[in-house]
Design a protein around this motif. Structure first.
Motif, mmCIF file in Angstrom:
data_model
loop_
_atom_site.group_PDB
_atom_site.id
_atom_site.type_symbol
_atom_site.label_atom_id
_atom_site.label_comp_id
_atom_site.label_asym_id
_atom_site.label_seq_id
_atom_site.Cartn_x
_atom_site.Cartn_y
_atom_site.Cartn_z
ATOM 1 N N LEU A 1 0.870 -1.376 -0.069
ATOM 2 C CA LEU A 1 -0.050 -0.096 0.059
ATOM 3 C C LEU A 1 0.895 1.117 0.090
ATOM 4 O O LEU A 1 0.415 2.424 -0.600
ATOM 5 C CB LEU A 1 -0.923 -0.055 1.116
ATOM 6 N N ARG A 2 1.926 1.260 0.626
ATOM 7 C CA ARG A 2 2.995 2.358 0.601
ATOM 8 C C ARG A 2 3.250 2.626 -0.741
ATOM 9 O O ARG A 2 3.580 3.765 -1.019
ATOM 10 C CB ARG A 2 4.123 2.024 1.491
ATOM 11 N N LYS A 3 3.740 1.625 -1.621
ATOM 12 C CA LYS A 3 3.996 1.871 -2.906
ATOM 13 C C LYS A 3 2.974 2.805 -3.690
ATOM 14 O O LYS A 3 3.010 3.217 -4.680
ATOM 15 C CB LYS A 3 4.167 0.510 -3.863
ATOM 16 N N MET A 4 1.720 2.571 -3.275
ATOM 17 C CA MET A 4 0.711 3.547 -3.866
ATOM 18 C C MET A 4 0.378 4.741 -3.264
ATOM 19 O O MET A 4 -0.519 5.311 -3.546
ATOM 20 C CB MET A 4 -0.900 2.433 -3.721
ATOM 21 N N GLY A 5 1.216 5.026 -2.026
ATOM 22 C CA GLY A 5 1.090 6.347 -1.467
ATOM 23 C C GLY A 5 0.569 6.439 -0.135
ATOM 24 O O GLY A 5 0.182 7.378 0.298
ATOM 25 N N ALA A 6 0.284 5.236 0.180
ATOM 26 C CA ALA A 6 -0.427 5.055 1.466
ATOM 27 C C ALA A 6 0.247 5.585 2.661
ATOM 28 O O ALA A 6 1.633 5.373 2.701
ATOM 29 C CB ALA A 6 -1.018 3.763 1.901
ATOM 30 N N LYS A 7 0.022 6.215 3.763
ATOM 31 C CA LYS A 7 0.995 6.384 4.951
ATOM 32 C C LYS A 7 0.338 5.769 5.943
ATOM 33 O O LYS A 7 -0.322 5.838 7.008
ATOM 34 C CB LYS A 7 0.767 7.880 5.333
ATOM 35 N N ILE A 8 1.234 4.400 6.291
ATOM 36 C CA ILE A 8 1.150 3.556 7.164
ATOM 37 C C ILE A 8 2.219 3.291 8.024
ATOM 38 O O ILE A 8 3.137 3.114 7.645
ATOM 39 C CB ILE A 8 0.450 2.254 6.737
ATOM 40 N N THR A 9 2.365 3.160 9.269
ATOM 41 C CA THR A 9 3.520 2.693 10.038
ATOM 42 C C THR A 9 3.188 1.468 11.032
ATOM 43 O O THR A 9 1.777 1.752 11.416
ATOM 44 C CB THR A 9 4.277 3.574 11.057
ATOM 45 N N VAL A 10 3.891 0.748 11.255
ATOM 46 C CA VAL A 10 3.644 -0.473 11.939
ATOM 47 C C VAL A 10 4.512 -0.720 13.280
ATOM 48 O O VAL A 10 5.705 -0.569 12.984
ATOM 49 C CB VAL A 10 3.601 -1.907 11.005
ATOM 50 N N ASP A 11 3.713 -1.000 14.171
ATOM 51 C CA ASP A 11 4.518 -1.482 15.409
ATOM 52 C C ASP A 11 4.415 -2.977 15.456
ATOM 53 O O ASP A 11 3.276 -3.394 16.254
ATOM 54 C CB ASP A 11 4.102 -0.650 16.880
#
Ligand code: UD1
Length: 426
Positions: A341-351
């Motif tokens: 999804l980040r490749k598509m521009g999503a802004k997500i962080t994971v812990d």
């Protein structure tokens, strides 16, 4: 390996009929082994996972044939008690033949299923429970990878599950149906697919109380009879198509959705701004503006929000107006879609340590070349592609075919620009 090409940006409009339930079909196909006769399964989805369960049945000596979406299985003959290593590796659900073959033949050899992309997925609850039912177990092969279970008599017992595992509950039920005496499962899974397995078995002559509750009681019977059974529609497929409308906007009617099974999904989508109306045999979902974020979405055993809808909701929330948090409580490695999804521009962080994803919604996703890591993650990327600007290519989509009869057919029927394409044209 095939790919899917999606050109995003269009609204979805129209009607979709929801296919039969995958997770109900798989244990029921295993359960047919308990009856020495013919089972007719209606509304059975024609998907790779079902084809795979049929090939295990054929490997055991049974016969199966299709008439449309009706699957006719003849298990009069079972000439083997072995499920090959290849079969279990291809598909974890083959492990359900453990209880079914034990119940029928008092003996089974089956390979250890091992981990998969969404987590380690051990089967210790299955094995510990079945051991309590007077079943001997030995581990054979160079790496002790073959489980050999045998007994002269399965004896009903009290089983306490540490966690309400769907597969372990189903395997205990399958082992107990033809056992001597009464089996009681405490902390049983309450998922609709456990209820459906019980409904099917009761139709076939089994004695089971407490379906849909955390305490299930099975009184062993001598034999089962032939049965004709119609599977309910697939709650995760229904939820996936609702998520598709949520991320693209539109107005879509789902025909025959399993309404009483998708409460938790409806609740979340309603809260973030989708307009949902239900009738006897339909659900209408309309979305006409940017959706709201969801503060704290946790996956939980049924009736909580299903882990199998987590990836699809992550896509939806990636496009919402604000910050959302998703906590994955069921499987430890189910955030692999984040990097796609980040490749598509999503802004997500994971812990990872807290199994938590923080999603900052963006106005638009952009088309990209991405990879389907598992069945639901793949479906979530299709949804992302529909909601994105430009063209998205999803690679390795065989995993999507494990659970969706034809995702391109269903979505193009409601106006999506989507089609399968072969990998070598990329
Ligand atoms: C089933 C569904 C899957 C769904 C899941 C949870 C099918 C074919 N698959 O998978 O789509 O995502 O339920 O709703 O119906 N666990 C153990 N030891 C065990 C068994 C399970 O530790 O012996 C753990 C698992 O690793 C997992 C959790 O329990 O963390 C839940 O697993 P379980 O409910 O068993 O899922 P499945 O039956 O494999």
């Amino acid at each position: 390996m095939s790919s899917i090409k999606v050109i995003g940006g269009g609204e979805l409009k129209g009607e979709i009929k929801i296919q039969g339930s995958k997770n109900a079909a798989l244990p029921i196909i295993a359960a047919t082994v308990l009856n020495q006769g013919v089972t007719i399964l209606k509304n059975c989805p024609r998907i790779l996972d079902v084809f795979h369960m049929i090939s295990v049945l054929e490997e055991l000596g049974s016969v199966a044939k299709w008439e449309g979406n009706t699957l006719i299985i003849d298990t009069t003959e079972i000439s083997s008690t072995k499920v090959s290593e290849g079969s279990v590796q291809k598909m974890r659900s083959s492990i359900l033949f453990l209880g079914a073959l034990l119940g029928r033949n008092h003996e089974v050899s089956i390979a250890y299923p091992g981990g998969c992309s969404i987590g380690k997925r051990p089967i210790d609850y299955h094995l510990d429970s079945i051991k309590r039912m007077n079943v001997n177990q030995e581990f054979l092969g160079e790496d002790k990878e073959i489980i050999h279970c045998y007994t002269d008599k399965i004896i009903g017992s009290d089983i306490f599950l540490k966690f309400p595992s769907v597969g372990a509950t189903q395997n205990v039920i399958l082992t107990a149906v033809l056992a001597e005496g009464i089996t009681r499962i405490y902390n049983a899974a309450r998922e609709p697919e456990v209820v459906e397995l019980c409904n099917f078995l009761v139709e076939a002559g089994a004695r089971i109380c407490g379906r849909g509750t955390a305490f299930i009681e099975i009184e062993g019977v001598k034999k089962l009879n032939d049965v004709e059974y119609s599977l309910s529609s697939d709650r995760i497929v229904a939820g996936t198509y609702m998520a598709a409308v949520a991320s693209t906007k539109g107005d879509v009617v789902l025909k025959d959705p399993p309404l009483h099974q998708i409460d938790s999904i409806i609740r979340v989508l309603d809260k973030i701004g989708c307009k949902i109306k239900t009738g006897n045999d339909y659900l209408r979902i309309r979305c006409d503006k940017r959706l709201l974020p969801y503060k704290n979405l946790k996956t939980q055993p049924y009736p909580g929000f299903p882990t199998d809808m987590q990836s699809q909701l992550m896509t939806v929330l990636s496009l919402s107006d604000g910050k959302s948090i998703i906590v994955e409580e069921i499987f430890e490695s189910r955030f692999q879609n984040v990097k796609e999804l980040r490749k598509m521009g999503a802004k997500i962080t994971v812990d990872e340590s807290e199994r938590k994803a923080v999603i900052l919604g963006v106005k638009n996703l952009e088309g990209a070349v991405v990879k389907a890591h598992d069945l639901r993650a793949g479906a979530a990327l299709v949804i992302a592609g529909l909601g994105a600007l430009g063209t998205t290519i999803i690679k390795d989509t065989t995993s999507i075919e494990r659970g969706y009869e034809d995702i391109c057919r269903d979505l193009s029927n409601i106006g999506a620009n989507i089609r399968y394409c072969s990998e070598n044209i990329l």
